[in-house]
Enzyme design. Sequence first.
Site, PDB file in Angstrom:
ATOM      1  N   HIS A 194       0.815  -1.211   0.000  1.00 34.49           N
ATOM      2  CA  HIS A 194       0.000   0.000   0.000  1.00 34.49           C
ATOM      3  C   HIS A 194       0.853   1.268   0.000  1.00 34.49           C
ATOM      4  CE1 HIS A 194      -3.548   2.369   1.809  1.00 34.49           C
ATOM      5  NE2 HIS A 194      -3.953   1.930   0.643  1.00 34.49           N
ATOM      6  N   LYS A 196       3.179   4.493  -1.006  1.00 40.32           N
ATOM      7  CA  LYS A 196       3.129   5.462  -2.098  1.00 40.32           C
ATOM      8  C   LYS A 196       4.340   6.385  -2.022  1.00 40.32           C
ATOM      9  CE  LYS A 196      -1.592   4.692  -1.717  1.00 40.32           C
ATOM     10  NZ  LYS A 196      -2.313   4.119  -0.569  1.00 40.32           N
ATOM     11  N   ASP A 201      15.817  11.618  -8.540  1.00 40.27           N
ATOM     12  CA  ASP A 201      17.269  11.751  -8.326  1.00 40.27           C
ATOM     13  C   ASP A 201      17.680  11.553  -6.867  1.00 40.27           C
ATOM     14  OD1 ASP A 201      17.820  12.138 -10.996  1.00 40.27           O
ATOM     15  OD2 ASP A 201      17.794  14.331 -10.886  1.00 40.27           O
ATOM     16  N   HIS A 481      -9.557  10.666   2.014  1.00 37.37           N
ATOM     17  CA  HIS A 481      -8.530   9.673   1.736  1.00 37.37           C
ATOM     18  C   HIS A 481      -7.207  10.015   2.415  1.00 37.37           C
ATOM     19  CE1 HIS A 481      -5.967   7.019  -0.907  1.00 37.37           C
ATOM     20  NE2 HIS A 481      -7.019   6.253  -0.755  1.00 37.37           N
ATOM     21  N   LYS A 483      -4.335  10.505   5.255  1.00 33.64           N
ATOM     22  CA  LYS A 483      -3.922   9.746   6.431  1.00 33.64           C
ATOM     23  C   LYS A 483      -2.864  10.577   7.166  1.00 33.64           C
ATOM     24  CE  LYS A 483      -4.392   6.468   2.867  1.00 33.64           C
ATOM     25  NZ  LYS A 483      -5.818   6.327   2.809  1.00 33.64           N
ATOM     26  N   ASP A 488       0.268  16.980  19.895  1.00 31.20           N
ATOM     27  CA  ASP A 488       0.782  18.061  20.751  1.00 31.20           C
ATOM     28  C   ASP A 488       1.236  19.275  19.963  1.00 31.20           C
ATOM     29  OD1 ASP A 488       0.234  16.645  23.042  1.00 31.20           O
ATOM     30  OD2 ASP A 488       2.260  15.859  23.275  1.00 31.20           O
TER      31      ASP A 488
END
Length: 584
Positions: A194, A196, A201, A481, A483, A488
């Site tokens: 999952h 991404k 470079d 979508h 995450k 704090d």
Amino acid sequence: MHPAPRLLRRPSALSLHFPTPAWLASLLIAAIMAGLGGCASLPSNVDRPVSTALAQPETTSLGRLVQTQSAAAGAGQRSGFRLLSGADRAYTSRLALVEAAEKTLDLQYYAIHADASTDLIVARLREAAKRGVRVRILLDDLHTVGPDAQVLQLAFEPNIDIRLFNPVPGSRGSMLGRLVGALGDPAQAQRRMHNKLFIADNALGIAGGRNLGDAYFGQGQDSNFVDLDVLAAGPIVRDLSRSFDSYWNNPLAYPVQTLLTSEEVAALKKVPTAAASQAATDSTESKANAVLANAPSAPPPGGATASTSEAMAASPLGALAVPSLLDMQRLPLTWAPAIMLADQPSKIEGDEGDAEPTVVDGLLGLMQRAQKDMLVISPYFVPGERMLDVMKTMRERGVRIRVLTNSLASNDAPLAHAGYARYRERLLDIGVELYEMRTEQGGERSAFGSSMSGSGNGGGRASLAGSGDGSLVGGSRASLHSKALVIDERLVIIGSMNLDLRSKLQNSEIALLMRSPDLAQRSMRLIEPTMLTGAYRVESKDGRLVWHAPQGSGLPDSTTEPDASLSLRLLLKIVGPLAPEELL
């Protein structure tokens, strides 16, 4: 109230396990019978030449530019970061990385969909390969189905390698064929990569929740994903590359050529009529131009319509993509200590005997250190008993906890909502504040929109800071979508993980943890307005749930799942309790 269309799909393999309607079961049985004559299997003795990230990024223009800005900021071993909240910014940043790369491009994704936004990225990748850039694309295998398999044609071109991670044997003609192929080892098929990443470079990289496809960049026909990425520079990028290499060189990564021929890939493409083909071409060009034209920019000289090169120059990394405009001052970065949290490929291999702590385990540890408050953004929020206990302990210490997740109507996987619903009342009982995203957003910039106005540019360049952050959704319908966690007001975590048992037990994930009050405050300024004006606040009152309407929406409060159709609510009630939450 209007029910939201069920047009988006959750990136998971949960369809392998849930009860299916009789007609689908019949099709599945027929497919199984058709395949009994010769069960598909994966090739053995696969040749996987080992390759690694660019060892000396400072030999490239991007690497030297990062070094220059790091030295000017006195960053030392700190890394540079920039939030990419708007769909236009997220898209043009990736295009600009491709344009600026001189030696290597490494892409790691769960899904790459065949549509207008991907067409332009693919075209630019081809151009990069032709000028000598080594392109490596690591793609989870599950959704390389039908037309979406066309990206695999890149594997047959010079300087481009594609590997498929944890492939499912069998037909790629449809998702049904994928399900049949998974029957030989359903437990292994459930484990998906999952992660991404988009790295140029080994100097600059993008991490976050987005896959590649129209719905992730505000170009979906009916609905769009609300997402959040972060651009990273400096030492942390080399950590991201090491994670990429560990998956790329893993035995579960199969070169495309070991699984398919170019002719077999081409056969999966739908053949449109001449009229449909022209319409599709026109649509692709108009969508791509619209994305580029919407890139945050100052008006071009003389008020003329911006050309593609001008639109690229106005994107967050456009200055890096046009040699005459190499000016890192136009790309303000926040320099901060950071670490990478990444699951090992062994998690997908299913090596239970040598299991290492997962990304979600690491997040649980960080939660327990919170002193004042924690803000959680998770599209699929299924805490499980352990996380619930951690949150209960946090609340007993006086830590404020706010959670933004999808409502039933905005959730692209309503059964995933069932797992969350099991914990909703218990979360409220311990004092967790719950907000559920409304699928109908009030305007283009209402979902994590332009709330970073005036911050971070120091020179008042409106095209790169301020309102340039843009919106996450191009239309009115949205599905959360993103995450992320903010702890704090000083720790920010952005990555591919959900706070659910699938991310903990099944999928591999990756996240960046940044210790920066500045980034934390910017993140909260992006997220909090959506919680107030684009989400329902859920409360337990007199033994029943109440959904308080978003501020300024003019909607009444509700005592049932708002905006959801009767069929969705029935699905939640009847099928939801049967679903194993570790697979939601």
